[in-house]
Design an enzyme around this catalytic site. Structure first.
Site, PDB file in Angstrom:
ATOM      1  N   TYR A 129       1.013  -1.364  -0.148  1.00 54.18           N
ATOM      2  CA  TYR A 129       0.053   0.013  -0.093  1.00 54.18           C
ATOM      3  C   TYR A 129       0.952   1.407   0.099  1.00 54.18           C
ATOM      4  CZ  TYR A 129      -3.476   3.474   1.332  1.00 54.18           C
ATOM      5  OH  TYR A 129      -4.460   4.646   1.384  1.00 54.18           O
ATOM      6  N   TRP A 163       1.231   5.539  -1.724  1.00 53.26           N
ATOM      7  CA  TRP A 163       1.049   6.637  -2.811  1.00 53.26           C
ATOM      8  C   TRP A 163       2.140   6.806  -4.005  1.00 53.26           C
ATOM      9  CZ3 TRP A 163      -2.124  11.116  -3.881  1.00 53.26           C
ATOM     10  CH2 TRP A 163      -3.483  11.196  -3.164  1.00 53.26           C
TER      11      TRP A 163
HETATM   12  N1  LIG Z   1      -2.554   8.258  12.157  1.00 55.83           N
HETATM   13  C1  LIG Z   1      -2.869   8.626  10.875  1.00 55.83           C
HETATM   14  N2  LIG Z   1      -2.380   7.829   9.817  1.00 55.83           N
HETATM   15  C2  LIG Z   1      -2.476   7.964   8.693  1.00 55.83           C
HETATM   16  C3  LIG Z   1      -3.486   8.820   8.502  1.00 55.83           C
HETATM   17  C4  LIG Z   1      -4.428   9.784   9.329  1.00 55.83           C
HETATM   18  O1  LIG Z   1      -5.217  10.212   8.884  1.00 55.83           O
HETATM   19  N3  LIG Z   1      -3.803   9.401  10.641  1.00 55.83           N
HETATM   20  N4  LIG Z   1      -3.959   8.782   6.982  1.00 55.83           N
HETATM   21  C5  LIG Z   1      -3.641   7.575   6.069  1.00 55.83           C
HETATM   22  C6  LIG Z   1      -3.780   7.653   4.744  1.00 55.83           C
HETATM   23  S1  LIG Z   1      -5.349   8.459   4.234  1.00 55.83           S
HETATM   24  C7  LIG Z   1      -2.921   7.308   3.941  1.00 55.83           C
HETATM   25  S2  LIG Z   1      -3.415   7.356   2.203  1.00 55.83           S
HETATM   26  C8  LIG Z   1      -1.680   6.716   4.253  1.00 55.83           C
HETATM   27  C9  LIG Z   1      -0.690   6.921   3.424  1.00 55.83           C
HETATM   28  O2  LIG Z   1       0.459   6.384   3.451  1.00 55.83           O
HETATM   29  P1  LIG Z   1       1.723   6.224   2.188  1.00 55.83           P
HETATM   30  O3  LIG Z   1       1.047   6.219   1.112  1.00 55.83           O
HETATM   31  O4  LIG Z   1       2.633   4.800   2.562  1.00 55.83           O
HETATM   32  O5  LIG Z   1       2.557   7.231   2.548  1.00 55.83           O
HETATM   33  P2  LIG Z   1       3.424   8.282   1.507  1.00 55.83           P
HETATM   34  O6  LIG Z   1       4.575   9.107   2.569  1.00 55.83           O
HETATM   35  O7  LIG Z   1       2.913   8.678   0.549  1.00 55.83           O
HETATM   36  O8  LIG Z   1       4.481   6.901   1.040  1.00 55.83           O
HETATM   37  C10 LIG Z   1       5.006   6.612  -0.083  1.00 55.83           C
HETATM   38  C11 LIG Z   1       6.497   6.099  -0.422  1.00 55.83           C
HETATM   39  O9  LIG Z   1       6.514   5.803  -1.674  1.00 55.83           O
HETATM   40  C12 LIG Z   1       7.989   6.175  -1.680  1.00 55.83           C
HETATM   41  N5  LIG Z   1       7.997   6.484  -3.287  1.00 55.83           N
HETATM   42  C13 LIG Z   1       7.845   7.414  -3.982  1.00 55.83           C
HETATM   43  N6  LIG Z   1       7.784   7.193  -5.411  1.00 55.83           N
HETATM   44  C14 LIG Z   1       8.344   6.047  -5.403  1.00 55.83           C
HETATM   45  C15 LIG Z   1       8.843   5.373  -6.338  1.00 55.83           C
HETATM   46  O10 LIG Z   1       8.689   5.867  -7.716  1.00 55.83           O
HETATM   47  N7  LIG Z   1       9.494   4.082  -6.208  1.00 55.83           N
HETATM   48  C16 LIG Z   1       9.324   3.562  -5.025  1.00 55.83           C
HETATM   49  N8  LIG Z   1       9.690   2.350  -4.923  1.00 55.83           N
HETATM   50  N9  LIG Z   1       9.125   4.422  -3.984  1.00 55.83           N
HETATM   51  C17 LIG Z   1       8.453   5.466  -4.309  1.00 55.83           C
HETATM   52  C18 LIG Z   1       8.154   7.580  -1.035  1.00 55.83           C
HETATM   53  O11 LIG Z   1       9.466   7.634  -0.600  1.00 55.83           O
HETATM   54  C19 LIG Z   1       7.507   7.263   0.256  1.00 55.83           C
HETATM   55  O12 LIG Z   1       8.239   6.595   1.070  1.00 55.83           O
HETATM   56  O13 LIG Z   1      -1.456   7.057   5.469  1.00 55.83           O
HETATM   57  C20 LIG Z   1      -2.457   6.835   6.281  1.00 55.83           C
HETATM   58  N10 LIG Z   1      -1.952   7.158   7.853  1.00 55.83           N
HETATM   59  N1  LIG Z   2      -1.273  18.369   2.050  1.00 50.85           N
HETATM   60  C1  LIG Z   2      -1.726  17.091   1.960  1.00 50.85           C
HETATM   61  N2  LIG Z   2      -2.976  16.910   1.547  1.00 50.85           N
HETATM   62  C2  LIG Z   2      -3.715  15.831   1.597  1.00 50.85           C
HETATM   63  C3  LIG Z   2      -2.849  14.388   1.935  1.00 50.85           C
HETATM   64  C4  LIG Z   2      -1.349  14.857   2.642  1.00 50.85           C
HETATM   65  O1  LIG Z   2      -0.765  13.832   3.412  1.00 50.85           O
HETATM   66  N3  LIG Z   2      -0.803  16.230   2.554  1.00 50.85           N
HETATM   67  N4  LIG Z   2      -3.139  13.305   2.076  1.00 50.85           N
HETATM   68  C5  LIG Z   2      -4.411  12.923   1.144  1.00 50.85           C
HETATM   69  C6  LIG Z   2      -4.942  11.491   1.384  1.00 50.85           C
HETATM   70  S1  LIG Z   2      -4.301  10.286   0.884  1.00 50.85           S
HETATM   71  C7  LIG Z   2      -6.331  11.470   1.738  1.00 50.85           C
HETATM   72  S2  LIG Z   2      -6.921  10.224   2.134  1.00 50.85           S
HETATM   73  C8  LIG Z   2      -7.134  12.866   2.394  1.00 50.85           C
HETATM   74  C9  LIG Z   2      -7.688  12.841   3.749  1.00 50.85           C
HETATM   75  O2  LIG Z   2      -8.591  13.750   4.003  1.00 50.85           O
HETATM   76  P1  LIG Z   2      -8.991  13.860   5.413  1.00 50.85           P
HETATM   77  O3  LIG Z   2      -9.010  12.301   5.972  1.00 50.85           O
HETATM   78  O4  LIG Z   2     -10.620  14.604   5.387  1.00 50.85           O
HETATM   79  O5  LIG Z   2      -7.803  14.743   6.032  1.00 50.85           O
HETATM   80  P2  LIG Z   2      -7.385  15.178   7.535  1.00 50.85           P
HETATM   81  O6  LIG Z   2      -6.674  16.305   7.333  1.00 50.85           O
HETATM   82  O7  LIG Z   2      -6.709  13.918   8.106  1.00 50.85           O
HETATM   83  O8  LIG Z   2      -8.716  15.458   8.216  1.00 50.85           O
HETATM   84  C10 LIG Z   2      -9.626  16.712   7.950  1.00 50.85           C
HETATM   85  C11 LIG Z   2      -9.885  17.270   9.098  1.00 50.85           C
HETATM   86  O9  LIG Z   2     -10.848  16.425   9.993  1.00 50.85           O
HETATM   87  C12 LIG Z   2     -11.094  17.057  11.212  1.00 50.85           C
HETATM   88  N5  LIG Z   2     -11.538  16.026  12.015  1.00 50.85           N
HETATM   89  C13 LIG Z   2     -10.618  15.101  12.686  1.00 50.85           C
HETATM   90  N6  LIG Z   2     -11.325  14.282  13.548  1.00 50.85           N
HETATM   91  C14 LIG Z   2     -12.611  15.059  13.378  1.00 50.85           C
HETATM   92  C15 LIG Z   2     -14.051  14.625  14.079  1.00 50.85           C
HETATM   93  O10 LIG Z   2     -14.158  13.490  14.786  1.00 50.85           O
HETATM   94  N7  LIG Z   2     -15.231  15.174  13.679  1.00 50.85           N
HETATM   95  C16 LIG Z   2     -14.785  16.403  12.783  1.00 50.85           C
HETATM   96  N8  LIG Z   2     -15.928  17.061  12.555  1.00 50.85           N
HETATM   97  N9  LIG Z   2     -13.718  16.480  12.152  1.00 50.85           N
HETATM   98  C17 LIG Z   2     -12.672  15.942  12.554  1.00 50.85           C
HETATM   99  C18 LIG Z   2      -9.814  17.523  11.272  1.00 50.85           C
HETATM  100  O11 LIG Z   2      -9.560  18.662  12.053  1.00 50.85           O
HETATM  101  C19 LIG Z   2      -8.911  17.246  10.078  1.00 50.85           C
HETATM  102  O12 LIG Z   2      -8.176  18.526  10.168  1.00 50.85           O
HETATM  103  O13 LIG Z   2      -6.285  14.026   2.330  1.00 50.85           O
HETATM  104  C20 LIG Z   2      -5.377  14.099   1.086  1.00 50.85           C
HETATM  105  N10 LIG Z   2      -4.656  15.336   0.961  1.00 50.85           N
HETATM  106 MO   LIG Z   3      -5.516   8.575   1.916  1.00 48.22          MO
END
Ligand SMILES: Nc1nc2c(c(=O)[nH]1)N[C@H]1C(S)=C(S)[C@@H](COP(=O)(O)OP(=O)(O)OC[C@H]3O[C@@H](n4cnc5c(=O)[nH]c(N)nc54)[C@H](O)[C@@H]3O)O[C@H]1N2
Ligand SMILES: Nc1nc2c(c(=O)[nH]1)N[C@H]1C(S)=C(S)[C@@H](COP(=O)(O)OP(=O)(O)OC[C@H]3O[C@@H](n4cnc5c(=O)[nH]c(N)nc54)[C@H](O)[C@@H]3O)O[C@H]1N2
Ligand SMILES: [Mo]
Length: 767
Positions: free
Chosen positions: A111, A113
């Site tokens: 998993y 990005w």
């Molecule tokens: N506590 C908490 N944890 C969360 C979340 C949260 O809201 N709270 N959000 C979650 C969500 S929504 C998501 S989507 C995940 C994201 O989690 P990840 O998608 O695992 O996070 P990234 O840092 O984007 O990891 C991508 C990795 O791929 C590597 N990479 C980039 N390009 C390439 C390439 O071309 N080849 C290879 N081999 N590697 C490459 C980068 O260096 C990086 O280490 O995290 C989740 N974790």
């Molecule tokens: N710059 C940047 N943008 C991103 C990403 C990133 O890593 N960096 N990750 C991308 C990815 S993979 C995803 S999946 C999306 C995730 O999209 P989201 O999951 O929506 O993004 P978050 O910033 O984790 O959360 C949005 C807001 O929800 C609010 N929140 C948290 N808990 C609660 C709650 O219990 N109730 C309410 N009402 N609000 C709450 C927090 O204040 C938080 O700032 O974002 C994407 N966009």
């Molecule tokens: Mo995500």
């Protein structure tokens, strides 16, 4: 057209052009982007940073003793080896594991990005490689983004993609919405990002246009900045993970005051009566009224009833952010938001109804391209085994163990080798001390990485890969009209190779090179993938430049479909002719299928289920661990913009003055966040932008254990996942619950430990 010497490229956070000026890479956002962002500026300093991996490396313990469980993962030394040696070792190990266990011996979910280019997309590459050379792998399903929604939405309304991406558009919000009630907000920091690339950031402009027209925005959430200033929003500050109670109380006011749209409920939904019995307290003796919800949510009863009365009789839009479902019982607010919108009767009308995750990414609320985007075919996976993605540590710690998921009793697979390319579990997973134990169980962990992430530091075989600027690719997504020629801007770092080159060399050693490559070089694949889009354009009678012209121009604009409101609009217009893809064909307020599973943690209609993880005792504060504004997840945390926004080298934790004062915490102090699962440091920012009782620490600072030999080492850099809970949302979806946890925060008075997250691990002399 980019200026001379500048060439086009694309990232998940924007299309840009880049060139070299006085030895420095200069990155310029696409001139057509009305609202570009600074995440792009992480590139220049990241390029040759010491955190890059320069050579193939093998963990010393694995090299000396061979595959097997090893508690030195995460603190061992590395041995630099030649590419040939690394590839020989890995090919032999893949053979050993699959001969003994078949494809079920390999966990290849991988998993993550990765990068925006569609050909060098690491996840597609690793899946294709495992399918074509070894017959498949144990995969993962759903996402960390929408783990609960991925499962609940299809039961109650339709596929997540339809409800998040092809539903209410920004154009319609700008033109039609009259009141937008945004649970979790629609923070612009989030819509900076779109997988595959994005050339125009339109969210700020759309909210501004709506507000100027008189649309009212109401932000429900614990942080003030989850809607931009341009939305001129009212902030209803709520206790985290209590939105379902607020939604129920709004519904209660609507129902008892006869403000709900009975005709809509009768025509388009099933199960209203069963739910109404619960809402009014007939089934359990507790009316879900405003007085009941006030102490749960921290919002006064009068404010709740007043808000409810403002909603009916106008074009209302209920949005529910991903974040709300990345929490215990995350299915509930997603479902209850839909029920609330159904009661208001605006579903399917332009700018009205229900939008799941609008603004979470720059993919949502946009027109779809009318031609298919480039994608690398992944082949067929002959292994049927899978896990819900966030159950990785459970699987590794408990192979063969039983669990429940979406109506099934299942057993965890028992893979021996874990292969990761393009993701960072030490970024995305919860309870990192538990994840460390899990990764110590496997026989072999293989990681392809750009930099020395904590995941790479736990791996047995670490293969250095190029970053996107070091290779050519095509950037495109389903929702952005630009297809971008991603030019190579710089030579690879050290000995880094493309994932494709690595898999090609491995496939050759496994006797499957022709199957994997189909005889194409990377450039030939780009030409081939582009050819599909070109053929699609030609079939539509549209101009379709040849590959060379596209490559030279740097971009082409793809045709886009009309904004047709998706399946909800079609359903509204013709509920019999265009039923929803649910069991009843309608919106399921009561869902027989889910009820039939008999899950107390996800019953047959949305309900208030109090979370276990609540502030008390030694962990009296809520922690919001949300998406970072200065980077995408953990990517290029060592880049310029991400580094500049840290304070004292650490991630910034925001805290309200009322919580800071009694703890003796001043702005700029280094603080320690702690709960029973672990502890980390961060630098405090004291601000009224967070609700009292809540602190916020975004994800993405690289995990940096002070003493990795300890069972629960202190992360000195500020990775909140040392604190979060590793448990599923419910037995229905088993989604990630990382967004919300509880902690205590204290001022850190000891000597400040150095940040070593970006310093490569110790190495011994090359073989
Ligand atoms: N506590 C908490 N944890 C969360 C979340 C949260 O809201 N709270 N959000 C979650 C969500 S929504 C998501 S989507 C995940 C994201 O989690 P990840 O998608 O695992 O996070 P990234 O840092 O984007 O990891 C991508 C990795 O791929 C590597 N990479 C980039 N390009 C390439 C390439 O071309 N080849 C290879 N081999 N590697 C490459 C980068 O260096 C990086 O280490 O995290 C989740 N974790
Ligand atoms: N710059 C940047 N943008 C991103 C990403 C990133 O890593 N960096 N990750 C991308 C990815 S993979 C995803 S999946 C999306 C995730 O999209 P989201 O999951 O929506 O993004 P978050 O910033 O984790 O959360 C949005 C807001 O929800 C609010 N929140 C948290 N808990 C609660 C709650 O219990 N109730 C309410 N009402 N609000 C709450 C927090 O204040 C938080 O700032 O974002 C994407 N966009
Ligand atoms: Mo995500």
């Amino acid at each position: 057209m980019p200026e001379t010497g500048f060439r086009t490229h694309s990232a998940h956070w924007g299309v840009f052009s880049a060139g070299w000026q006085e030895g420095e890479l200069v990155v310029r956002p696409h001139p057509g982007d009305p609202d570009p962002n600074l995440i792009l500026q992480n590139f220049p300093k990241a390029l040759r940073h010491e955190a890059r991996i320069a050579r193939p490396m093998v963990r010393r313990g694995w090299l000396e003793r061979g595959p097997g469980a090893d508690d030195r993962r995460g603190r061992d030394e590395y041995v630099p080896v030649s590419w040939d040696r690394a590839l020989d070792l890995l090919a032999a190990e893949l053979k050993r594991v699959t001969e003994a266990h078949g494809p079920a011996g390999i966990f290849g979910g991988s998993y993550g990005w990765s990068s925006a280019g569609r050909f060098h997309h690491a996840q597609s590459q690793v899946h294709r490689f495992l399918n074509f050379t070894l017959g498949g792998y144990v995969r993962s399903v759903n996402s960390y983004s929408a783990g609960a929604s991925n499962v609940v939405l299809p039961h109650i309304v339709g596929p997540t993609e339809d409800i998040s991406r092809r539903n209410v558009s920004w154009e319609a919000v700008a033109a039609h919405s009259e009141i937008v009630l945004a649970f979790g907000g629609m923070a612009l920091k989030n819509s900076m990002v779109a997988g595959g690339g994005i050339s125009r950031h339109i969210e700020r402009g759309a909210m501004q246009a709506a507000a100027e027209r008189g649309c009212e925005f109401i932000l429900v959430g614990p942080l003030r900045d989850d809607l931009p200033e341009e939305a001129r929003a009212e902030w209803l500050s709520i206790i985290p993970n209590t939105d379902t109670a607020l939604m129920l109380a709004l519904a209660h006011t609507l129902a008892t005051e006869g403000l709900h749209d009975r005709a809509f409920l009768a025509r388009y939904t099933v199960g209203w009566e069963r739910f109404e019995g619960y809402l009014l307290g007939r089934s359990d003796g507790q009316p879900k009224d405003a007085a009941w919800a006030a102490p749960i949510t921290g919002i006064p009863a009068e404010a709740i009833t007043a808000l409810a009365r403002r909603l009916p009789g106008k074009r209302s839009l209920i949005t529910v952010a991903h974040s709300l479902q990345r929490a215990e019982h995350g299915e509930q607010p997603v479902w209850m938001g839909l029920v609330l919108a159904a009661m208001l009767g605006q579903i399917g009308l332009p700018g009205g109804g229900y939008a799941y995750a609008l603004g979470a990414l720059a993919h949502t609320g946009r027109r779809q391209n009318a031609v298919s985007p480039a994608a690398l075919p992944q082949g067929r996976n002959r292994c049927g085994e899978f896990i819900p993605v966030a159950r990785i540590a459970d699987m590794l710690l408990n192979p063969g163990g039983e669990y429940e998921y979406n109506g099934e009793k299942r057993r965890y697979p028992a893979p021996k080798l874990v292969y990761w390319a393009g993701g960072n579990p030490f970024h995305h997973h919860q309870d990192l001390n538990r994840l460390r134990r899990a990764f110590r169980q496997v026989e072999t962990l293989v990681v392809h990485e750009i930099g020395w992430t904590a995941t790479a530091r736990h791996a047995d075989i670490v293969l250095p890969v190029t970053m996107t600027l070091e290779r050519e690719d095509i950037g495109s997504s389903q929702t952005d009209p630009l297809m971008v020629a991603m030019h190579k801007l710089v030579e690879p770092h050290g000995e880094a190779r493309d994932d494709y080159a690595i898999f090609t060399a491995l496939a050759a050693r496994l006797g499957k090179e022709a199957e994997f490559t189909e005889g194409r070089s990377a450039r030939e694949w780009l030409r081939h993938l582009y050819g599909k889009t070109q053929a699609d354009l030609l079939a539509k009678g549209l101009p379709a430049p040849d590959f060379e012209s596209f490559w030279e121009a740097g971009e082409i604009t793809l045709p886009q479909a009309e904004d047709d409101g998706g399946i909800l609009r079609a359903f509204r217009e013709d509920p019999e002719g265009a039923p929803l893809p649910t069991r009843s064909g309608r919106i399921e307020i009561f869902c027989e299928t889910i009820a039939g599973f008999g899950y107390a943690d996800c019953p047959g209609h949305p309900a208030w289920l109090p979370p276990q993880e609540v502030p008390e005792g030694k962990a009296p504060l809520h922690l919001i661990a949300n998406q970072p504004a200065t980077r995408l997840h953990s990517q290029f945390d060592f880049g310029g913009h991400s580094a500049e926004k840290k304070r004292r080298g650490r991630e910034v934790m925001r805290i309200h003055p009322l919580d800071a004062a009694p703890r003796g915490i001043a702005d700029g102090d280094v603080v320690r966040l702690e709960n029973g699962r672990g502890a980390c440091l961060a630098t405090a920012e004291v601000t009224e932008a967070v609700r009292p009782g809540v602190v916020q620490l975004p994800t993405g600072a690289w995990y940096d254990p002070e003493d990795p030999a300890e069972e629960k080492p202190l992360c000195v850099h500020g990775n909140p996942n040392v604190l979060t809970r590793d448990a599923g949302t419910s037995r229905l979806a088993q989604g990630c619950t990382g967004q919300i946890t509880v902690v205590e925060v204290t001022r850190f008075t000891a000597n400040l430990p150095p940040i070593r997250a970006f310093t490569p691990p110790d190495r011994v002399a090359a073989e």
